[in-house]
Scaffold this motif. Structure first.
Motif, PDB file in Angstrom:
ATOM      1  N   ASN A   1     -76.600 -96.580 -14.195  1.00 26.52           N
ATOM      2  CA  ASN A   1     -77.209 -96.303 -12.899  1.00 26.52           C
ATOM      3  C   ASN A   1     -78.604 -96.928 -12.858  1.00 26.52           C
ATOM      4  N   ILE A   2     -79.388 -96.611 -11.868  1.00 29.28           N
ATOM      5  CA  ILE A   2     -80.712 -97.218 -11.703  1.00 29.28           C
ATOM      6  C   ILE A   2     -81.597 -96.960 -12.918  1.00 29.28           C
ATOM      7  N   TYR A   3     -81.473 -95.787 -13.527  1.00 25.99           N
ATOM      8  CA  TYR A   3     -82.298 -95.455 -14.697  1.00 25.99           C
ATOM      9  C   TYR A   3     -81.884 -96.272 -15.918  1.00 25.99           C
ATOM     10  N   SER A   4     -80.591 -96.362 -16.167  1.00 25.54           N
ATOM     11  CA  SER A   4     -80.115 -97.085 -17.352  1.00 25.54           C
ATOM     12  C   SER A   4     -80.383 -98.580 -17.251  1.00 25.54           C
ATOM     13  N   THR A   5     -80.382 -99.102 -16.045  1.00 24.08           N
ATOM     14  CA  THR A   5     -80.609-100.543 -15.893  1.00 24.08           C
ATOM     15  C   THR A   5     -82.089-100.901 -15.784  1.00 24.08           C
ATOM     16  N   SER A   6     -82.939 -99.955 -15.421  1.00 25.46           N
ATOM     17  CA  SER A   6     -84.361-100.293 -15.249  1.00 25.46           C
ATOM     18  C   SER A   6     -85.261 -99.802 -16.382  1.00 25.46           C
ATOM     19  N   ILE A   7     -84.752 -98.931 -17.257  1.00 26.66           N
ATOM     20  CA  ILE A   7     -85.548 -98.425 -18.380  1.00 26.66           C
ATOM     21  C   ILE A   7     -84.804 -98.770 -19.670  1.00 26.66           C
ATOM     22  N   PRO A   8     -85.161 -99.872 -20.311  1.00 28.91           N
ATOM     23  CA  PRO A   8     -84.403-100.342 -21.469  1.00 28.91           C
ATOM     24  C   PRO A   8     -84.326 -99.345 -22.632  1.00 28.91           C
ATOM     25  N   ASP A   9     -85.377 -98.562 -22.857  1.00 28.70           N
ATOM     26  CA  ASP A   9     -85.385 -97.627 -23.986  1.00 28.70           C
ATOM     27  C   ASP A   9     -85.144 -96.179 -23.549  1.00 28.70           C
ATOM     28  N   LEU A  10     -84.468 -95.999 -22.428  1.00 27.65           N
ATOM     29  CA  LEU A  10     -84.227 -94.667 -21.868  1.00 27.65           C
ATOM     30  C   LEU A  10     -83.563 -93.732 -22.878  1.00 27.65           C
ATOM     31  N   LYS A  11     -82.456 -94.140 -23.452  1.00 29.75           N
ATOM     32  CA  LYS A  11     -81.718 -93.276 -24.376  1.00 29.75           C
ATOM     33  C   LYS A  11     -82.563 -92.927 -25.591  1.00 29.75           C
ATOM     34  N   GLU A  12     -83.280 -93.878 -26.147  1.00 25.70           N
ATOM     35  CA  GLU A  12     -84.108 -93.618 -27.323  1.00 25.70           C
ATOM     36  C   GLU A  12     -85.204 -92.602 -27.010  1.00 25.70           C
ATOM     37  N   ARG A  13     -85.871 -92.775 -25.868  1.00 29.75           N
ATOM     38  CA  ARG A  13     -86.942 -91.849 -25.490  1.00 29.75           C
ATOM     39  C   ARG A  13     -86.384 -90.446 -25.224  1.00 29.75           C
ATOM     40  N   PHE A  14     -85.287 -90.383 -24.499  1.00 29.32           N
ATOM     41  CA  PHE A  14     -84.626 -89.115 -24.193  1.00 29.32           C
ATOM     42  C   PHE A  14     -84.197 -88.424 -25.488  1.00 29.32           C
ATOM     43  N   ASP A  15     -83.544 -89.173 -26.373  1.00 31.60           N
ATOM     44  CA  ASP A  15     -83.055 -88.609 -27.630  1.00 31.60           C
ATOM     45  C   ASP A  15     -84.199 -88.126 -28.517  1.00 31.60           C
ATOM     46  N   ARG A  16     -85.322 -88.852 -28.516  1.00 30.80           N
ATOM     47  CA  ARG A  16     -86.482 -88.453 -29.309  1.00 30.80           C
ATOM     48  C   ARG A  16     -87.024 -87.098 -28.836  1.00 30.80           C
ATOM     49  N   VAL A  17     -87.123 -86.921 -27.506  1.00 26.62           N
ATOM     50  CA  VAL A  17     -87.599 -85.648 -26.947  1.00 26.62           C
ATOM     51  C   VAL A  17     -86.587 -84.541 -27.225  1.00 26.62           C
ATOM     52  N   LEU A  18     -85.314 -84.828 -27.024  1.00 22.27           N
ATOM     53  CA  LEU A  18     -84.266 -83.833 -27.265  1.00 22.27           C
ATOM     54  C   LEU A  18     -84.248 -83.403 -28.735  1.00 22.27           C
ATOM     55  N   SER A  19     -84.435 -84.334 -29.620  1.00 22.03           N
ATOM     56  CA  SER A  19     -84.489 -84.035 -31.047  1.00 22.03           C
ATOM     57  C   SER A  19     -85.686 -83.132 -31.367  1.00 22.03           C
ATOM     58  N   HIS A  20     -86.823 -83.428 -30.761  1.00 24.19           N
ATOM     59  CA  HIS A  20     -88.019 -82.600 -30.950  1.00 24.19           C
ATOM     60  C   HIS A  20     -87.779 -81.193 -30.410  1.00 24.19           C
ATOM     61  N   LEU A  21     -87.175 -81.092 -29.243  1.00 24.44           N
ATOM     62  CA  LEU A  21     -86.864 -79.785 -28.657  1.00 24.44           C
ATOM     63  C   LEU A  21     -85.921 -78.985 -29.554  1.00 24.44           C
ATOM     64  N   THR A  22     -84.924 -79.640 -30.093  1.00 22.20           N
ATOM     65  CA  THR A  22     -83.956 -78.979 -30.946  1.00 22.20           C
ATOM     66  C   THR A  22     -84.627 -78.452 -32.221  1.00 22.20           C
ATOM     67  N   ALA A  23     -85.544 -79.230 -32.765  1.00 27.23           N
ATOM     68  CA  ALA A  23     -86.216 -78.838 -34.008  1.00 27.23           C
ATOM     69  C   ALA A  23     -87.289 -77.773 -33.797  1.00 27.23           C
ATOM     70  N   THR A  24     -88.035 -77.874 -32.698  1.00 26.18           N
ATOM     71  CA  THR A  24     -89.205 -77.005 -32.526  1.00 26.18           C
ATOM     72  C   THR A  24     -89.093 -76.007 -31.376  1.00 26.18           C
ATOM     73  N   ARG A  25     -88.131 -76.240 -30.478  1.00 20.25           N
ATOM     74  CA  ARG A  25     -87.952 -75.441 -29.255  1.00 20.25           C
ATOM     75  C   ARG A  25     -89.094 -75.640 -28.269  1.00 20.25           C
ATOM     76  N   ASN A  26     -89.923 -76.666 -28.485  1.00 21.86           N
ATOM     77  CA  ASN A  26     -91.045 -76.986 -27.596  1.00 21.86           C
ATOM     78  C   ASN A  26     -91.034 -78.461 -27.231  1.00 21.86           C
ATOM     79  N   LEU A  27     -91.593 -78.769 -26.069  1.00 24.01           N
ATOM     80  CA  LEU A  27     -91.767 -80.163 -25.676  1.00 24.01           C
ATOM     81  C   LEU A  27     -92.816 -80.807 -26.583  1.00 24.01           C
TER      82      LEU A  27
END
Length: 86
Positions: free
Chosen positions: A11-37
């Motif tokens: 979609n527009i996000y996947s085509t316009s933000i090349p590192d979208l998945k990496e950035r999203f996954d990094r935040v999600l991983s942090h949330l999973t480990a610490t329960r905080n942003l």
């Protein structure tokens, strides 16, 4: 943004933000480990509601994390946000 990052939708996000998945996954991983942003998102309060000034990836990952946690009946702790108004 969530559908592009978490589910691989093109979609527009996947085509316009090349590192979208990496950035999203990094935040999600942090949330999973610490329960905080990892950092505090910044919002602007307007007459129409709130506008994200900084932290779109963090908010998207948090929304996805919240959905996953609720489906597992986990308790989500409140997060901090900077809110500005003009």
């Amino acid at each position: 943004m969530i559908r592009a990052a978490a589910m691989g939708e093109i979609n527009i996000y996947s085509t316009s933000i090349p590192d979208l998945k990496e950035r999203f996954d990094r935040v999600l991983s942090h949330l999973t480990a610490t329960r905080n942003l990892p950092d505090t998102p910044t919002l602007l309060k307007t007459e129409a509601g709130f506008r994200v000034m900084d932290g779109n990836h963090r908010l998207a990952a948090y929304s996805f994390f919240k959905i996953l946690a609720e489906s597992n009946h986990s308790v989500i702790q409140p997060q901090r946000f900077w809110v500005a108004s003009i």
